[in-house]
Scaffold this motif. Sequence first.
Motif, PDB file in Angstrom:
ATOM      1  N   GLY A 164      -6.098  -3.074   4.115  1.00 17.56           N
ATOM      2  CA  GLY A 164      -4.772  -3.603   4.432  1.00 17.56           C
ATOM      3  C   GLY A 164      -4.602  -5.076   4.135  1.00 17.56           C
ATOM      4  O   GLY A 164      -3.508  -5.631   4.335  1.00 17.56           O
ATOM      5  N   TYR A 165      -5.646  -5.734   3.660  1.00 18.19           N
ATOM      6  CA  TYR A 165      -5.547  -7.160   3.340  1.00 18.19           C
ATOM      7  C   TYR A 165      -4.740  -7.364   2.060  1.00 18.19           C
ATOM      8  O   TYR A 165      -4.597  -6.453   1.238  1.00 18.19           O
ATOM      9  N   PRO A 166      -4.195  -8.550   1.850  1.00 18.99           N
ATOM     10  CA  PRO A 166      -3.296  -8.804   0.711  1.00 18.99           C
ATOM     11  C   PRO A 166      -4.037  -9.036  -0.600  1.00 18.99           C
ATOM     12  O   PRO A 166      -3.966 -10.107  -1.199  1.00 18.99           O
ATOM     13  N   THR A 167      -4.756  -8.019  -1.071  1.00 19.83           N
ATOM     14  CA  THR A 167      -5.407  -8.104  -2.371  1.00 19.83           C
ATOM     15  C   THR A 167      -4.370  -7.881  -3.472  1.00 19.83           C
ATOM     16  O   THR A 167      -3.262  -7.379  -3.229  1.00 19.83           O
ATOM     17  N   LYS A 168      -4.744  -8.235  -4.689  1.00 19.96           N
ATOM     18  CA  LYS A 168      -3.847  -7.999  -5.826  1.00 19.96           C
ATOM     19  C   LYS A 168      -3.555  -6.503  -5.957  1.00 19.96           C
ATOM     20  O   LYS A 168      -2.406  -6.105  -6.191  1.00 19.96           O
ATOM     21  N   GLU A 169      -4.581  -5.674  -5.789  1.00 22.55           N
ATOM     22  CA  GLU A 169      -4.413  -4.225  -5.884  1.00 22.55           C
ATOM     23  C   GLU A 169      -3.407  -3.717  -4.854  1.00 22.55           C
ATOM     24  O   GLU A 169      -2.533  -2.897  -5.159  1.00 22.55           O
ATOM     25  N   HIS A 170      -3.529  -4.215  -3.620  1.00 19.65           N
ATOM     26  CA  HIS A 170      -2.623  -3.781  -2.554  1.00 19.65           C
ATOM     27  C   HIS A 170      -1.190  -4.199  -2.877  1.00 19.65           C
ATOM     28  O   HIS A 170      -0.250  -3.410  -2.751  1.00 19.65           O
ATOM     29  N   ARG A 171      -1.018  -5.445  -3.304  1.00 23.77           N
ATOM     30  CA  ARG A 171       0.337  -5.922  -3.599  1.00 23.77           C
ATOM     31  C   ARG A 171       0.925  -5.224  -4.821  1.00 23.77           C
ATOM     32  O   ARG A 171       2.132  -4.951  -4.866  1.00 23.77           O
TER      33      ARG A 171
END
Length: 198
Positions: A164-171
Motif C-alpha cells: 500500500g505504500y506509494p511506489t511507482k508501480e502502485h501509483r
Amino acid sequence: MLFAQYKYPDEAGTDEAGRGCLAGPVTAACIMLPEKFENGILNDSKQLSERHRYDLAPLLRKEALDYGVCHIYEEKIDEINILNASILAMHGALEQMEKSPSLILVDGNRFKPFKQIPHKCIIKGDSKYSSIAAASVLAKTYRDTHMMQLHQEFPMYNWAKNKGYPTKEHRDAIRKYGLTKYHRKSFKQLPEQMRLEF
C-alpha cells in the motif's frame, strides 16, 4: 533494554506501521517484555528483513508479558486524519492488553494521554528501546499480512509487494484502474493531483 530513567519492569512500548501508505489501515501494536528479555536480531522493523520480522513475531508474542494490536481502517483515517488515526490505533492496542503498564513508551513525538498512565515520546524510539522495536515488528507484520490478504481481492495494485505504500508501480495502477474502497481518499494519491474528484 528498559528506558533507563524510569526502570519500570512493566513498561509497554508502542509503535505504528502504515502511516505513509495510500491504501489499507494504519496498524499499531504495544507490548510489555520481560525485564531480562534479550534478542540479538530485534531492531527497528524497518531495519529488518521481512523474513526476520516474521521469524521474530511469534517469538515476541510467546515471550511477551502482554501485547495488543489494532488496525484503524481507511474511512476512519479519512475522517480524523492520519495522525489522530495513528494515536487511536495505539490506544486500541493498549486497550487489548489485560495488564496495565506503569509507563507507555511511544515511538515519535506525538501522543494523547491514555487512562492517566504516564507516557514518554521518544524520537526514533524503535531503534533505541526493545519494547518499541518489538511493537514495531508486531505492527509491521500484522499490517503486512492484512495487505497480502487484500491483494487477493485487488491483485492489480500488487499490495503483496508494496503493502500500500506509494511506489511507482502502485501509483501507475491507480492511474490505470482508479481507486478501491481500501484507498485513503483524503490522501494525495498521485503527484499531479491536488485533490480527488468523486
